[in-house]
Design a protein around this motif. Sequence first.
Motif, mmCIF file in Angstrom:
data_model
loop_
_atom_site.group_PDB
_atom_site.id
_atom_site.type_symbol
_atom_site.label_atom_id
_atom_site.label_comp_id
_atom_site.label_asym_id
_atom_site.label_seq_id
_atom_site.Cartn_x
_atom_site.Cartn_y
_atom_site.Cartn_z
ATOM 1 N N ASP A 137 -5.436 3.483 10.380
ATOM 2 C CA ASP A 137 -6.306 2.804 9.419
ATOM 3 C C ASP A 137 -5.719 1.427 9.132
ATOM 4 O O ASP A 137 -4.658 1.057 9.637
ATOM 5 N N THR A 138 -6.440 0.667 8.302
ATOM 6 C CA THR A 138 -6.034 -0.715 8.026
ATOM 7 C C THR A 138 -4.973 -0.808 6.945
ATOM 8 O O THR A 138 -4.492 -1.910 6.644
ATOM 9 N N ASN A 139 -4.610 0.287 6.352
ATOM 10 C CA ASN A 139 -3.610 0.260 5.298
ATOM 11 C C ASN A 139 -2.185 0.283 5.832
ATOM 12 O O ASN A 139 -1.229 0.129 5.070
ATOM 13 N N HIS A 140 -2.042 0.512 7.103
ATOM 14 C CA HIS A 140 -0.723 0.631 7.711
ATOM 15 C C HIS A 140 -0.586 -0.412 8.802
ATOM 16 O O HIS A 140 -1.521 -0.634 9.584
ATOM 17 N N ALA A 141 0.600 -0.973 8.887
ATOM 18 C CA ALA A 141 0.853 -2.036 9.858
ATOM 19 C C ALA A 141 1.320 -1.450 11.174
ATOM 20 O O ALA A 141 2.003 -0.420 11.214
ATOM 21 N N SER A 142 0.953 -2.093 12.250
ATOM 22 C CA SER A 142 1.484 -1.707 13.563
ATOM 23 C C SER A 142 2.996 -1.935 13.567
ATOM 24 O O SER A 142 3.480 -2.940 13.028
ATOM 25 N N TYR B 203 0.836 -1.204 0.000
ATOM 26 C CA TYR B 203 0.000 0.000 0.000
ATOM 27 C C TYR B 203 0.872 1.256 0.000
ATOM 28 O O TYR B 203 1.843 1.377 0.751
ATOM 29 N N ASN B 204 0.492 2.216 -0.856
ATOM 30 C CA ASN B 204 1.172 3.519 -0.863
ATOM 31 C C ASN B 204 0.216 4.670 -1.092
ATOM 32 O O ASN B 204 0.618 5.802 -1.341
ATOM 33 N N GLY B 205 -1.096 4.378 -1.023
ATOM 34 C CA GLY B 205 -2.091 5.422 -1.191
ATOM 35 C C GLY B 205 -2.461 5.696 -2.612
ATOM 36 O O GLY B 205 -3.368 6.485 -2.889
ATOM 37 N N GLU B 206 -1.757 5.087 -3.562
ATOM 38 C CA GLU B 206 -2.028 5.291 -4.970
ATOM 39 C C GLU B 206 -2.701 4.029 -5.548
ATOM 40 O O GLU B 206 -2.714 2.955 -4.935
ATOM 41 N N VAL B 207 -3.253 4.147 -6.786
ATOM 42 C CA VAL B 207 -3.760 2.982 -7.501
ATOM 43 C C VAL B 207 -2.573 2.120 -7.879
ATOM 44 O O VAL B 207 -1.614 2.588 -8.505
ATOM 45 N N LEU B 208 -2.598 0.868 -7.450
ATOM 46 C CA LEU B 208 -1.428 0.020 -7.587
ATOM 47 C C LEU B 208 -1.399 -0.770 -8.884
ATOM 48 O O LEU B 208 -0.336 -1.122 -9.395
ATOM 49 N N GLN C 182 4.654 -0.473 5.871
ATOM 50 C CA GLN C 182 5.450 -0.577 7.095
ATOM 51 C C GLN C 182 6.193 0.756 7.316
ATOM 52 O O GLN C 182 6.923 1.226 6.441
ATOM 53 N N LEU C 183 6.017 1.353 8.488
ATOM 54 C CA LEU C 183 6.714 2.609 8.815
ATOM 55 C C LEU C 183 8.189 2.341 9.077
ATOM 56 O O LEU C 183 8.538 1.388 9.785
ATOM 57 N N GLU C 184 9.022 3.160 8.513
ATOM 58 C CA GLU C 184 10.455 3.091 8.783
ATOM 59 C C GLU C 184 10.920 4.439 9.323
ATOM 60 O O GLU C 184 10.452 5.490 8.867
ATOM 61 N N VAL C 185 11.833 4.407 10.317
ATOM 62 C CA VAL C 185 12.368 5.645 10.911
ATOM 63 C C VAL C 185 13.857 5.728 10.624
ATOM 64 O O VAL C 185 14.519 4.720 10.349
ATOM 65 N N SER C 186 14.395 6.940 10.701
ATOM 66 C CA SER C 186 15.778 7.176 10.298
ATOM 67 C C SER C 186 16.796 6.944 11.412
ATOM 68 O O SER C 186 17.977 6.746 11.134
ATOM 69 N N ASN C 187 16.351 6.943 12.672
ATOM 70 C CA ASN C 187 17.323 6.821 13.759
ATOM 71 C C ASN C 187 16.659 6.186 14.967
ATOM 72 O O ASN C 187 15.484 6.454 15.268
ATOM 73 N N ASN D 298 2.166 10.592 10.013
ATOM 74 C CA ASN D 298 0.837 11.145 10.296
ATOM 75 C C ASN D 298 -0.261 10.083 10.304
ATOM 76 O O ASN D 298 -1.386 10.353 10.723
ATOM 77 N N ASN D 299 0.077 8.902 9.847
ATOM 78 C CA ASN D 299 -0.911 7.824 9.805
ATOM 79 C C ASN D 299 -0.896 6.966 11.070
ATOM 80 O O ASN D 299 -1.558 5.925 11.115
ATOM 81 N N TYR D 300 -0.109 7.406 12.055
ATOM 82 C CA TYR D 300 0.053 6.596 13.251
ATOM 83 C C TYR D 300 -0.157 7.427 14.515
ATOM 84 O O TYR D 300 0.075 8.638 14.534
#
Length: 424
Positions: free
Chosen positions: A151-156, A12-17, A86-91, A120-122
């Motif tokens: 929302d359901t488009n993003h994983a915990s 998922y990226n919010g666009e039509v895949l 999946q959210l990724e962080v830089s540090n 912003n989705n979390y």
Amino acid sequence: NKAELEAGNYIYNGEVLATLEASANHTYSTLEIVYQHKYAEADEFSELTSKTIREAGYYKITITLPASDYYTGAEEVIEFKVSQEQLEVSNTKFDAYFDTTATDVLNMMLEQEKDNEEINNYNASISLTDSNPLGSVGDTINASIIFTPKDTNHASVVIEIVINIVKKPVDIQVENTEFEFIADTKQYLTIKVLDGETVLDDITVEGNTGWMNAGTYDITLEVVNENYVGAKEVTVVVEKQKVTVPSADETTYTYTGNEITYQLVADSRYTISDNITQTNAGKYTVTATLINTDNYIWSDNDEAATKEYQFVINQAANEITGLTLPGWQYNTFDENVNKATATSAFGDITYTYTDLNGNLVELSNELKVGTYKVTATVTGTSNYEGCTSTTEFKVEKGTYNMDNATWSGNSFTYDGTIKEVTIT
């Protein structure tokens, strides 16, 4: 018939895949396409009204080509999954301080990721609480930041982080770095230690050792504290103390025979030469000398150690007054009575005696009757001028007093010789 899906594995990226392209090899029947979707694998499929592949979840697309008079029917089923983003962080490593709270650490993470739009989705939380200090300087603390999707488009996501407790940086503020030398006095910087806008009391700052002598000092101020750290490079300037230049003595001095002192204001910061007091006429150079040119400077910024002053005692004018010499009758000279007297402002008087033609004479019983001159003279020196004065005196004719005269005899008998009579 033919059906193709231009995609493979999707996230998922919010666009039509993906889009579906399907076609039949004849035109005697019309393709029928059914889109189905479910969020979880255990859920039942439900038909989608939208024909786009966008949301995370499981997809099932059924393509049917009914039989016709000329062709048999056909069916194809396509199933695939769109994974949650999946959210990724830089540090994942953070420095914190003795007074940092768990909420502060969470905010550090959020601030760090502020340009990451996915954040912003979390909703975020941290595994620590604010009830206790995180730790002491030098401690390492492991914690988890839990990102719960909105929302359901993003994983915990659970991000494991490492927190290092370090000394807290503070600011050293110096009010004044310029001083003027003060004798026998050490001068110190006025220092404030600031944590933001809060002034910290009882914080030791090394390097503020104090300065006594004029000069420029490059120093490092450093906070010494178990919880705080801070340093500041400072240039301290101790200016030379300005000493007022003493005013010259404008008095006109003339020789008096007594000591005369040139008037110069005394000050402990300079010495005055010994020749400031004089008796004799002349020109003298009086000097005022700074006791220390390392720490003192004249108020006119003259770098020289000395100031010179011309001390002049002028030669005095001189005069003889009251010249007299009592005259006497011939043959009655008395050296204790008939002597010249006069007064001079300065110097010893010498007397000379002449007749009216300028010939020298001596005072005595034998000095003939007449008028004479006495001249008083003072020879000039560097201290006073020479001078003369002249007056006349007389030697009068002498007189005899016969009242008490006695004769040696007043009667004789003629005997043919010369007789003499004497009178005393």
